[in-house]
Design a protein around this motif. Sequence first.
Motif, PDB file in Angstrom:
ATOM      1  N   LEU B 180       0.820  -1.213   0.000  1.00 49.67           N
ATOM      2  CA  LEU B 180       0.000   0.000   0.000  1.00 49.67           C
ATOM      3  C   LEU B 180       0.852   1.261   0.000  1.00 49.67           C
ATOM      4  O   LEU B 180       1.835   1.336   0.730  1.00 49.67           O
ATOM      5  N   PRO B 181       0.476   2.272  -0.788  1.00 50.83           N
ATOM      6  CA  PRO B 181       1.231   3.522  -0.734  1.00 50.83           C
ATOM      7  C   PRO B 181       0.938   4.283   0.554  1.00 50.83           C
ATOM      8  O   PRO B 181      -0.185   4.236   1.056  1.00 50.83           O
ATOM      9  N   VAL B 182       1.969   4.952   1.086  1.00 52.66           N
ATOM     10  CA  VAL B 182       1.796   5.721   2.324  1.00 52.66           C
ATOM     11  C   VAL B 182       0.784   6.842   2.064  1.00 52.66           C
ATOM     12  O   VAL B 182       0.812   7.486   1.020  1.00 52.66           O
ATOM     13  N   GLY B 183      -0.126   7.045   3.031  1.00 51.86           N
ATOM     14  CA  GLY B 183      -1.122   8.107   2.896  1.00 51.86           C
ATOM     15  C   GLY B 183      -2.391   7.621   2.229  1.00 51.86           C
ATOM     16  O   GLY B 183      -3.324   8.395   2.046  1.00 51.86           O
ATOM     17  N   SER B 184      -2.417   6.335   1.844  1.00 56.95           N
ATOM     18  CA  SER B 184      -3.644   5.834   1.197  1.00 56.95           C
ATOM     19  C   SER B 184      -4.586   5.285   2.266  1.00 56.95           C
ATOM     20  O   SER B 184      -4.309   5.391   3.463  1.00 56.95           O
ATOM     21  N   ASP B 185      -5.666   4.700   1.835  1.00 60.55           N
ATOM     22  CA  ASP B 185      -6.678   4.208   2.751  1.00 60.55           C
ATOM     23  C   ASP B 185      -6.969   2.750   2.400  1.00 60.55           C
ATOM     24  O   ASP B 185      -7.170   2.438   1.226  1.00 60.55           O
ATOM     25  N   LEU B 186      -7.002   1.872   3.410  1.00 57.56           N
ATOM     26  CA  LEU B 186      -7.264   0.442   3.157  1.00 57.56           C
ATOM     27  C   LEU B 186      -8.581   0.237   2.405  1.00 57.56           C
ATOM     28  O   LEU B 186      -8.690  -0.672   1.582  1.00 57.56           O
ATOM     29  N   GLU B 187      -9.541   1.107   2.674  1.00 61.94           N
ATOM     30  CA  GLU B 187     -10.860   0.996   2.066  1.00 61.94           C
ATOM     31  C   GLU B 187     -10.787   1.007   0.536  1.00 61.94           C
ATOM     32  O   GLU B 187     -11.584   0.402  -0.146  1.00 61.94           O
ATOM     33  N   TYR B 188      -9.786   1.746   0.021  1.00 59.48           N
ATOM     34  CA  TYR B 188      -9.691   1.905  -1.433  1.00 59.48           C
ATOM     35  C   TYR B 188      -8.674   0.969  -2.082  1.00 59.48           C
ATOM     36  O   TYR B 188      -8.454   1.049  -3.280  1.00 59.48           O
ATOM     37  N   ALA B 189      -8.066   0.094  -1.273  1.00 58.78           N
ATOM     38  CA  ALA B 189      -7.040  -0.791  -1.848  1.00 58.78           C
ATOM     39  C   ALA B 189      -7.700  -1.923  -2.624  1.00 58.78           C
ATOM     40  O   ALA B 189      -8.695  -2.484  -2.173  1.00 58.78           O
ATOM     41  N   ASP B 190      -7.144  -2.246  -3.806  1.00 56.33           N
ATOM     42  CA  ASP B 190      -7.700  -3.382  -4.541  1.00 56.33           C
ATOM     43  C   ASP B 190      -7.132  -4.670  -3.957  1.00 56.33           C
ATOM     44  O   ASP B 190      -6.146  -4.659  -3.223  1.00 56.33           O
ATOM     45  N   GLU B 191      -7.789  -5.798  -4.303  1.00 58.09           N
ATOM     46  CA  GLU B 191      -7.435  -7.058  -3.639  1.00 58.09           C
ATOM     47  C   GLU B 191      -6.019  -7.532  -3.950  1.00 58.09           C
ATOM     48  O   GLU B 191      -5.379  -8.158  -3.105  1.00 58.09           O
ATOM     49  N   VAL B 192      -5.516  -7.247  -5.146  1.00 57.68           N
ATOM     50  CA  VAL B 192      -4.164  -7.721  -5.485  1.00 57.68           C
ATOM     51  C   VAL B 192      -3.118  -6.949  -4.671  1.00 57.68           C
ATOM     52  O   VAL B 192      -2.196  -7.536  -4.103  1.00 57.68           O
ATOM     53  N   THR B 193      -3.298  -5.621  -4.588  1.00 60.45           N
ATOM     54  CA  THR B 193      -2.363  -4.799  -3.814  1.00 60.45           C
ATOM     55  C   THR B 193      -2.407  -5.215  -2.341  1.00 60.45           C
ATOM     56  O   THR B 193      -1.370  -5.353  -1.685  1.00 60.45           O
ATOM     57  N   MET B 194      -3.622  -5.446  -1.839  1.00 66.60           N
ATOM     58  CA  MET B 194      -3.785  -5.858  -0.435  1.00 66.60           C
ATOM     59  C   MET B 194      -3.126  -7.217  -0.193  1.00 66.60           C
ATOM     60  O   MET B 194      -2.455  -7.418   0.830  1.00 66.60           O
ATOM     61  N   HIS B 195      -3.301  -8.130  -1.163  1.00 65.41           N
ATOM     62  CA  HIS B 195      -2.700  -9.467  -1.064  1.00 65.41           C
ATOM     63  C   HIS B 195      -1.175  -9.349  -1.000  1.00 65.41           C
ATOM     64  O   HIS B 195      -0.527  -9.995  -0.181  1.00 65.41           O
ATOM     65  N   LYS B 196      -0.619  -8.483  -1.857  1.00 66.25           N
ATOM     66  CA  LYS B 196       0.844  -8.287  -1.866  1.00 66.25           C
ATOM     67  C   LYS B 196       1.293  -7.653  -0.545  1.00 66.25           C
ATOM     68  O   LYS B 196       2.348  -8.004  -0.010  1.00 66.25           O
ATOM     69  N   ALA B 197       0.489  -6.719  -0.024  1.00 62.24           N
ATOM     70  CA  ALA B 197       0.844  -6.064   1.245  1.00 62.24           C
ATOM     71  C   ALA B 197       0.877  -7.083   2.375  1.00 62.24           C
ATOM     72  O   ALA B 197       1.773  -7.056   3.235  1.00 62.24           O
ATOM     73  N   LEU B 198      -0.074  -8.004   2.359  1.00 61.36           N
ATOM     74  CA  LEU B 198      -0.100  -9.038   3.412  1.00 61.36           C
ATOM     75  C   LEU B 198       1.079  -9.990   3.275  1.00 61.36           C
ATOM     76  O   LEU B 198       1.701 -10.378   4.263  1.00 61.36           O
ATOM     77  N   LEU B 199       1.395 -10.336   2.008  1.00 68.02           N
ATOM     78  CA  LEU B 199       2.537 -11.235   1.769  1.00 68.02           C
ATOM     79  C   LEU B 199       3.845 -10.609   2.254  1.00 68.02           C
ATOM     80  O   LEU B 199       4.720 -11.293   2.762  1.00 68.02           O
TER      81      LEU B 199
END
Lengths: 258, 204
Positions: B180-199
């Motif tokens: 996730l980019p700094v200053g963004s909001d989890l609400e607007y994150a797409d599932e692939v970006t979120m998946h990569k962030a968790l990984l």
Amino acid sequence: MPLHQTEAFILRTYTLQEADKICVLLTRDAGKLRGVAHGARRLKSRFGSSLEPFTEVSVTYFQKETRELVSISSCEILHSPFSTTMSSELLGLLHYLAELVIEFLPDHEPNDRVYRLISAIMEATAGATAEQFPALARYGEIWMLKLGGYLPGFRRCAECSSEFLRQQSVWLTSDGAPQCAGCSARRGEEMNADVRLLLADLLRQSPKEFIEARRETGALAQIGSIAGRLIARALERDLKSILILDQLRPKVEAVPGS
Amino acid sequence: MLDYAEPVTRLIDEFKRLPGIGHKSAQRLAFHLLKSSQEDAERLADAIREVKARIIFCSTCNNLTDVDPCRFCANPARDRSIICVVEEPYNLVAIEKTREYHGAYHVLHGALSPIRGIGPEDLRIRNLLERLRPGPDGESEIREIILATNPNTEGEATANYLGRLLKPLGVRVTRIAMGLPVGSDLEYADEVTMHKALLNRHEM
């Protein structure tokens, strides 16, 4: 300007100005479309990773009557190949399929069979190994040729119309048409019974079934070379990506001093 | 285009050849230049001429430079045992802005893209491999390669290719994190970006 919503595969993107992207999409309802995704290159873009090649999305777009490019308002990811490891071989396969669809499919002509073909191939890539990717590439190219009307029939002699026997070899003319031994005088490229059977399997099975069976690499390579010639003949040029596919596996022996 | 004098038409045509410049932008730029002073126009022409005459590729890292080796490769204070691999020279500027990285660089000048006809042979990989060549003591000076290609399909495939090429050489190969980019909001994150962030999550 009504909003349209449909499922689509992202085939390719180009950068446009500072922050925008032009996307080529294969949609289920409207065929191949080109559209602008405003702000898609920005780090905090609302499109996120949805515009990566071969992501299946639910896309919302609108089109002004005088414009050829549609405007993409939103993309919701349905499936993304980017969630798994993106190997160089997988990239090669995806780019090759994208180039085939872009070149063979005219814009704005819905084609559910091509959409289902791409969908089935993408489903098969999920569990496939890099060794199975050439079989998927053959599957994609033969079916694109068939759906485009460029694949000759391989059941009868193109000259005398006699039906080929199961174990019979056939000979291909320069334009890829199969002929029996008598009509061809055994001139041209020989296609033996194994290759014909493999081609019949390809046209009968799903991509997943096709890659799961052990295939003879020589027969697969011959289908590839026949398809390559038919594609070059149909498009009057070679596809760019096919020339790169063989280079995408890292060769450690190329390292100096190793 | 018949309405303009031939030199103006030529200038507009030349601007149109630049990336991201269409007919209207080219026309606007050409008329801006026509309105500007002789000195301004000559300064621009000199800058273009000079950049073409003086800018070369660094023989070590392929960065764009006016001296060989470039200021990063020639700087003795930088850690030469770590190489950060980027796609383009302007990516290097983004990493330098962090002021956190003090190692060396390697610019590939592109990423794998079969659809554009770009394969491994078209990237500057060979001289990266030469930099890993063992020294007289049989050991390579390089301890780690950071793959900082773009976090998109092509950049990821290029990193995958390089990783598989470099790992057998016994060097540590790492990939910059995705998430996730700094200053963004989890609400607007797409599932692939979120998946990569968790990984790519880390221990607190």
